[in-house]
Write an enzyme that holds these catalytic residues in place. Structure first.
Site, PDB file in Angstrom:
ATOM      1  N   ARG A   1      -9.202  -1.277   2.868  1.00 20.90           N
ATOM      2  CA  ARG A   1      -9.935  -1.617   1.641  1.00 20.90           C
ATOM      3  C   ARG A   1      -9.501  -2.992   1.098  1.00 20.90           C
ATOM      4  O   ARG A   1     -10.232  -3.642   0.367  1.00 20.90           O
ATOM      5  CB  ARG A   1      -9.629  -0.521   0.601  1.00 20.90           C
TER       6      ARG A   1
ATOM      7  N   GLU B   1       0.544  12.326 -14.047  1.00 22.31           N
ATOM      8  CA  GLU B   1      -0.104  12.645 -12.777  1.00 22.31           C
ATOM      9  C   GLU B   1       0.819  13.588 -11.988  1.00 22.31           C
ATOM     10  O   GLU B   1       1.925  13.202 -11.618  1.00 22.31           O
ATOM     11  CB  GLU B   1      -0.235  11.304 -12.047  1.00 22.31           C
TER      12      GLU B   1
ATOM     13  N   LYS C   1       2.332  -4.776   3.538  1.00 19.49           N
ATOM     14  CA  LYS C   1       3.536  -3.938   3.517  1.00 19.49           C
ATOM     15  C   LYS C   1       3.104  -2.494   3.275  1.00 19.49           C
ATOM     16  O   LYS C   1       2.817  -2.086   2.153  1.00 19.49           O
ATOM     17  CB  LYS C   1       4.509  -4.344   2.406  1.00 19.49           C
ATOM     18  N   PRO C   2       3.030  -1.696   4.363  1.00 17.63           N
ATOM     19  CA  PRO C   2       2.684  -0.285   4.170  1.00 17.63           C
ATOM     20  C   PRO C   2       3.882   0.469   3.611  1.00 17.63           C
ATOM     21  O   PRO C   2       5.007  -0.043   3.628  1.00 17.63           O
ATOM     22  CB  PRO C   2       2.370   0.181   5.596  1.00 17.63           C
TER      23      PRO C   2
ATOM     24  N   THR D   1       0.818  -1.222   0.000  1.00 20.65           N
ATOM     25  CA  THR D   1       0.000   0.000   0.000  1.00 20.65           C
ATOM     26  C   THR D   1       0.855   1.276   0.000  1.00 20.65           C
ATOM     27  O   THR D   1       2.003   1.260   0.443  1.00 20.65           O
ATOM     28  CB  THR D   1      -0.928   0.000   1.241  1.00 20.65           C
TER      29      THR D   1
ATOM     30  N   GLU E   1      -4.360  -1.196  -8.130  1.00 17.12           N
ATOM     31  CA  GLU E   1      -4.985   0.135  -8.099  1.00 17.12           C
ATOM     32  C   GLU E   1      -3.847   1.114  -8.358  1.00 17.12           C
ATOM     33  O   GLU E   1      -3.050   1.398  -7.462  1.00 17.12           O
ATOM     34  CB  GLU E   1      -5.623   0.400  -6.727  1.00 17.12           C
TER      35      GLU E   1
ATOM     36  N   SER F   1     -15.797   8.683  -3.815  1.00 17.73           N
ATOM     37  CA  SER F   1     -15.438   7.373  -3.251  1.00 17.73           C
ATOM     38  C   SER F   1     -16.328   7.017  -2.060  1.00 17.73           C
ATOM     39  O   SER F   1     -16.582   7.853  -1.210  1.00 17.73           O
ATOM     40  CB  SER F   1     -13.984   7.379  -2.767  1.00 17.73           C
TER      41      SER F   1
ATOM     42  N   SER G   1       2.034   3.322  -7.602  1.00 16.93           N
ATOM     43  CA  SER G   1       2.336   3.873  -8.925  1.00 16.93           C
ATOM     44  C   SER G   1       2.202   2.813 -10.015  1.00 16.93           C
ATOM     45  O   SER G   1       2.367   1.617  -9.766  1.00 16.93           O
ATOM     46  CB  SER G   1       3.752   4.448  -8.926  1.00 16.93           C
TER      47      SER G   1
ATOM     48  N   CYS H   1      -5.017   9.503  -6.139  1.00 15.48           N
ATOM     49  CA  CYS H   1      -5.053   8.928  -7.482  1.00 15.48           C
ATOM     50  C   CYS H   1      -6.282   9.403  -8.261  1.00 15.48           C
ATOM     51  O   CYS H   1      -6.290   9.343  -9.486  1.00 15.48           O
ATOM     52  CB  CYS H   1      -5.067   7.413  -7.382  1.00 15.48           C
TER      53      CYS H   1
ATOM     54  N   ALA I   1       4.239   2.329 -12.416  1.00 13.04           N
ATOM     55  CA  ALA I   1       5.545   1.708 -12.686  1.00 13.04           C
ATOM     56  C   ALA I   1       5.769   0.500 -11.776  1.00 13.04           C
ATOM     57  O   ALA I   1       6.135  -0.591 -12.250  1.00 13.04           O
ATOM     58  CB  ALA I   1       6.654   2.742 -12.491  1.00 13.04           C
ATOM     59  N   VAL I   2       5.526   0.664 -10.490  1.00 10.27           N
ATOM     60  CA  VAL I   2       5.727  -0.466  -9.562  1.00 10.27           C
ATOM     61  C   VAL I   2       4.665  -1.548  -9.820  1.00 10.27           C
ATOM     62  O   VAL I   2       4.958  -2.746  -9.799  1.00 10.27           O
ATOM     63  CB  VAL I   2       5.709   0.010  -8.083  1.00 10.27           C
ATOM     64  N   GLY I   3       3.446  -1.128 -10.128  1.00  5.29           N
ATOM     65  CA  GLY I   3       2.377  -2.089 -10.429  1.00  5.29           C
ATOM     66  C   GLY I   3       2.755  -3.004 -11.585  1.00  5.29           C
ATOM     67  O   GLY I   3       2.501  -4.215 -11.544  1.00  5.29           O
TER      68      GLY I   3
HETATM   69  P1  NAP Z   1       4.755   3.629  -5.093  1.00  2.00           P
HETATM   70  O1  NAP Z   1       6.068   4.289  -5.096  1.00  2.00           O
HETATM   71  O2  NAP Z   1       4.410   2.739  -6.212  1.00  2.00           O
HETATM   72  O3  NAP Z   1       4.663   2.860  -3.701  1.00  2.00           O
HETATM   73  C1  NAP Z   1       3.532   2.106  -3.344  1.00  2.00           C
HETATM   74  C2  NAP Z   1       3.966   0.971  -2.459  1.00  2.00           C
HETATM   75  O4  NAP Z   1       4.802   0.100  -3.198  1.00  2.00           O
HETATM   76  C3  NAP Z   1       4.790   1.421  -1.247  1.00  2.00           C
HETATM   77  O5  NAP Z   1       4.492   0.580  -0.161  1.00  2.00           O
HETATM   78  C4  NAP Z   1       6.194   1.194  -1.730  1.00  2.00           C
HETATM   79  O6  NAP Z   1       7.111   0.997  -0.677  1.00  2.00           O
HETATM   80  C5  NAP Z   1       6.026  -0.091  -2.504  1.00  2.00           C
HETATM   81  N1  NAP Z   1       7.081  -0.389  -3.465  1.00  2.00           N
HETATM   82  C6  NAP Z   1       7.903   0.454  -4.115  1.00  2.00           C
HETATM   83  N2  NAP Z   1       8.734  -0.256  -4.928  1.00  2.00           N
HETATM   84  C7  NAP Z   1       8.417  -1.567  -4.781  1.00  2.00           C
HETATM   85  C8  NAP Z   1       8.900  -2.787  -5.344  1.00  2.00           C
HETATM   86  N3  NAP Z   1       9.891  -2.806  -6.247  1.00  2.00           N
HETATM   87  N4  NAP Z   1       8.335  -3.938  -4.954  1.00  2.00           N
HETATM   88  C9  NAP Z   1       7.334  -3.947  -4.049  1.00  2.00           C
HETATM   89  N5  NAP Z   1       6.835  -2.827  -3.485  1.00  2.00           N
HETATM   90  C10 NAP Z   1       7.363  -1.650  -3.845  1.00  2.00           C
HETATM   91  O7  NAP Z   1       3.575   4.684  -4.993  1.00  2.00           O
HETATM   92  P2  NAP Z   1       3.420   5.864  -3.966  1.00  2.00           P
HETATM   93  O8  NAP Z   1       4.289   6.983  -4.385  1.00  2.00           O
HETATM   94  O9  NAP Z   1       3.559   5.360  -2.566  1.00  2.00           O
HETATM   95  O10 NAP Z   1       1.876   6.235  -4.154  1.00  2.00           O
HETATM   96  C11 NAP Z   1       1.441   7.131  -5.096  1.00  2.00           C
HETATM   97  C12 NAP Z   1       0.853   6.400  -6.289  1.00  2.00           C
HETATM   98  O11 NAP Z   1      -0.197   5.558  -5.853  1.00  2.00           O
HETATM   99  C13 NAP Z   1       0.221   7.347  -7.283  1.00  2.00           C
HETATM  100  O12 NAP Z   1       0.547   6.967  -8.589  1.00  2.00           O
HETATM  101  C14 NAP Z   1      -1.262   7.169  -7.037  1.00  2.00           C
HETATM  102  O13 NAP Z   1      -2.064   7.485  -8.147  1.00  2.00           O
HETATM  103  C15 NAP Z   1      -1.329   5.737  -6.685  1.00  2.00           C
HETATM  104  N6  NAP Z   1      -2.553   5.458  -5.925  1.00  2.00           N
HETATM  105  C16 NAP Z   1      -3.526   4.749  -6.559  1.00  2.00           C
HETATM  106  C17 NAP Z   1      -4.717   4.492  -5.900  1.00  2.00           C
HETATM  107  C18 NAP Z   1      -5.798   3.713  -6.567  1.00  2.00           C
HETATM  108  O14 NAP Z   1      -6.705   3.265  -5.869  1.00  2.00           O
HETATM  109  N7  NAP Z   1      -5.788   3.526  -7.869  1.00  2.00           N
HETATM  110  C19 NAP Z   1      -4.905   4.949  -4.588  1.00  2.00           C
HETATM  111  C20 NAP Z   1      -3.885   5.665  -3.972  1.00  2.00           C
HETATM  112  C21 NAP Z   1      -2.702   5.901  -4.675  1.00  2.00           C
HETATM  113  P3  NAP Z   1       7.940   2.206   0.000  1.00  2.00           P
HETATM  114  O15 NAP Z   1       7.034   3.381   0.088  1.00  2.00           O
HETATM  115  O16 NAP Z   1       8.288   1.643   1.327  1.00  2.00           O
HETATM  116  O17 NAP Z   1       9.108   2.454  -0.883  1.00  2.00           O
END
Ligand code: NAP
Length: 517
Positions: free
Chosen positions: A196, A417, A211-212, A185, A286, A477, A265, A320, A267-269
């Protein structure tokens, strides 16, 4: 060291003014008070035990409004994640065999405890994430609503009887929990993005390793403490944090983990989706959005301004579903730009604990630099800053609520974004052009339209390639409606009666030889 950790190290640029001291002192006393509360935890949760990293490594959790260190939490990796997976795997056997009513009671108790600790949880969210306290308290209610909703849904996981094709057979479908779930998350909703996922997973009998984000683990740990207090058995809910790629890889590699659910994000997804192929796991994503907010000439100006303001500036633009492009028809463009800017000018910026503040800091320095680079790109391509457009005089990671006009589709502000308090205004002539601009993106999460024309409403909402559409409304939401995106905004839905299906497998059973005596 992770990218996010590196970004966090840059959180205190020395050339920036600090927050006013009285506020910082107040926040410190809030932090001190919270540390003595019964929900404050700063270790991981594995098999019902609070533990540190095996090598003792820790990582700091900062308050983005002041830079103050709130706590040190364990910097965990593969080893701890594998332990958490084992405990979730062991707990699955008994948790999945509890009756739906028993699981429902545990979840309901968890909901009650979250709500009775609403104030402390809200304060924790504001401390580690920065959003204004009122918004944080709103997130606690919103987050808790998923636990309440899925406590009720637990009792409604019905299967099916299928009319048989042969007289001596009976056909039916069972719904069974997928097994151990890995839930990753983000930081922007430290509680709601967890509940959720965990709500529906636990309701139908799955066990979870959460994993928050390392930026906001304290809310997750507090929620997990309340889950234990609610009687959710050890191992059913585990929390690890630290080295994100290592934790992610461990979850992906384990054949015991049957599902990955991720919010974050794009990219990570994509990495997780590719990684899940190795063991053919179920996956829900998501991901990021690029929400259009279309204002037609026939819209009610006040409704459009209010709706666009809410859709854009919630959580300082860090959601998001935030309106990322405000696309306004030429006949109302000038009037809208003026009224909208006036409303934006009134948004009070400051630390989330101060009365009247509606815009907190951005999460870290990297987030501010991203906003700055997008603004620069837009200006260099002909856009005009109508309001804001720079760091706030409060310093730290505060940024002025900003309105940019003359934005064109090729600018970064319209393509990506921005995840900050920046409202880019684009102009259009016809309905067809508005739909084309709105759909001209790889994202497809939320879209908003403002119009008083019923026929147009239907035409446009059906043409929008998005998972959620708000009509004359900027905040849409709710736990009772399905949340999720199309295109590269993700897979699957969260919340609502549909959300629980993500955690269930269908088992078809054919009972033969019914007529033998
Ligand atoms: P993020 O950088 O992708 O991080 C999300 C989670 O993934 C964090 O717990 C992060 O850990 C972890 N993570 C990062 N690299 C990883 C890897 N290689 N393997 C496994 N886990 C990894 O995103 P963010 O910056 O936290 O959040 C913002 C993004 O979330 C935005 O793009 C937003 O649009 C999206 N979002 C989408 C929704 C939806 O419902 N669609 C809701 C909320 C947010 P660490 O933080 O510990 O590095």
């Amino acid at each position: 060291m992770t990218v996010a950790r590196l970004a966090r190290c840059k959180i205190l640029p020395s050339h920036l003014p600090r927050m006013h001291l009285p506020s910082a002192h107040r926040q410190m006393s809030i932090a001190a008070g919270l540390k003595n509360s019964s929900i404050f935890r700063s270790q991981g949760l594995i098999g019902g035990k609070w533990i540190g990293a095996h090598d003792g490594k820790t990582i700091q959790v900062n308050n983005p409004a002041t830079g103050e260190i709130i706590a040190d939490v364990p910097f965990m990796g593969r080893r701890e994640t594998n332990d958490a997976i084992s405990s979730a795997y062991n707990a699955f056997n008994s948790w999945s065999k509890q009756t739906a009513a028993e699981r429902s009671k545990c979840l309901r108790k968890w909901y009650d405890l979250i709500m009775s600790h609403k104030e402390e949880l809200g304060q924790l969210i504001t401390l580690e994430q920065g959003k204004p306290l009122k918004e944080a308290l709103g997130e606690v209610s919103y987050g808790a609503s998923f636990i309440e909703f899925f406590a009720e849904e637990a009792k409604r996981v019905y299967g099916d009887i299928i009319p048989a094709t042969l007289a001596d057979r009976r056909l039916f479908v069972l719904k069974q929990p997928v097994g151990v779930v890995g839930a990753i998350t983000p930081w922007n909703f430290p509680l709601a993005m967890i509940t959720r996922k965990v709500g529906p997973a636990l309701a139908c009998g799955c066990t979870v390793v959460v994993k928050p984000s390392e930026l906001t683990p304290l809310t997750a740990l507090a929620a997990a403490e309340l889950a234990l207090q609610a009687g959710i058995p050890p191992g059913v809910l585990n929390v690890v944090m630290g080295n994100a790629p290592d934790i992610g890889d461990a979850l992906l590699a384990s054949p015991q983990v049957r599902k990955i659910t991720f919010t974050g994000s794009t990219a990570v997804g994509k990495k997780l989706m590719a990684g899940a192929a190795g063991t053919v796991k179920r996956i829900s994503l998501e991901l990021g959005g690029n929400a259009p907010c279309i204002v037609f000439d026939d819209a009610d100006l006040d409704v459009a301004v209010k709706g666009a303001l809410a859709a854009k500036f919630r959580n300082s633009g860090q959601t998001c579903v935030c309106a990322n492009r405000i696309i306004v028809q030429e006949g109302i463009y000038e009037k809208f730009a003026e009224a909208f800017s006036k409303a934006v000018q009134n948004l009070q910026v400051g630390d989330g604990f101060s009365e009247g503040v509606v815009q907190g800091p951005l999460i870290n320095e990297a987030a501010v630099q991203k906003v700055e680079s997008y603004i620069q790109d837009a200006i260099s391509k002909g856009a005009k800053v109508l309001l804001g457009g720079k760091r706030h005089s409060l310093g730290m990671t505060f940024y002025e609520p900003t309105v940019v006009t003359d934005v064109k589709s090729e600018m970064l502000l319209a393509r990506e974004e921005v995840f900050g308090p920046v409202a880019p205004l684009l102009q259009f002539k016809t309905e067809e052009e508005a739909i084309r601009i709105a759909n001209d993106t790889n994202s497809g999460l939320a879209a908003y339209i403002f119009t008083n024309n019923v026929q147009r409403t239907w035409r446009v909402l059906e043409a929008l390639e998005y998972g959620l559409v708000g009509v004359n409304e900027g905040i849409i939401s709710t736990e009772v409606a399905p949340f999720g995106g199309v295109k590269q905004s993700g897979l699957g839905r969260e919340g609502s009666k549909y959300g629980i299906d993500e955690y269930l497998e269908l088992k078809y059973v054919c009972l033969g030889d019914m007529n033998r005596k």
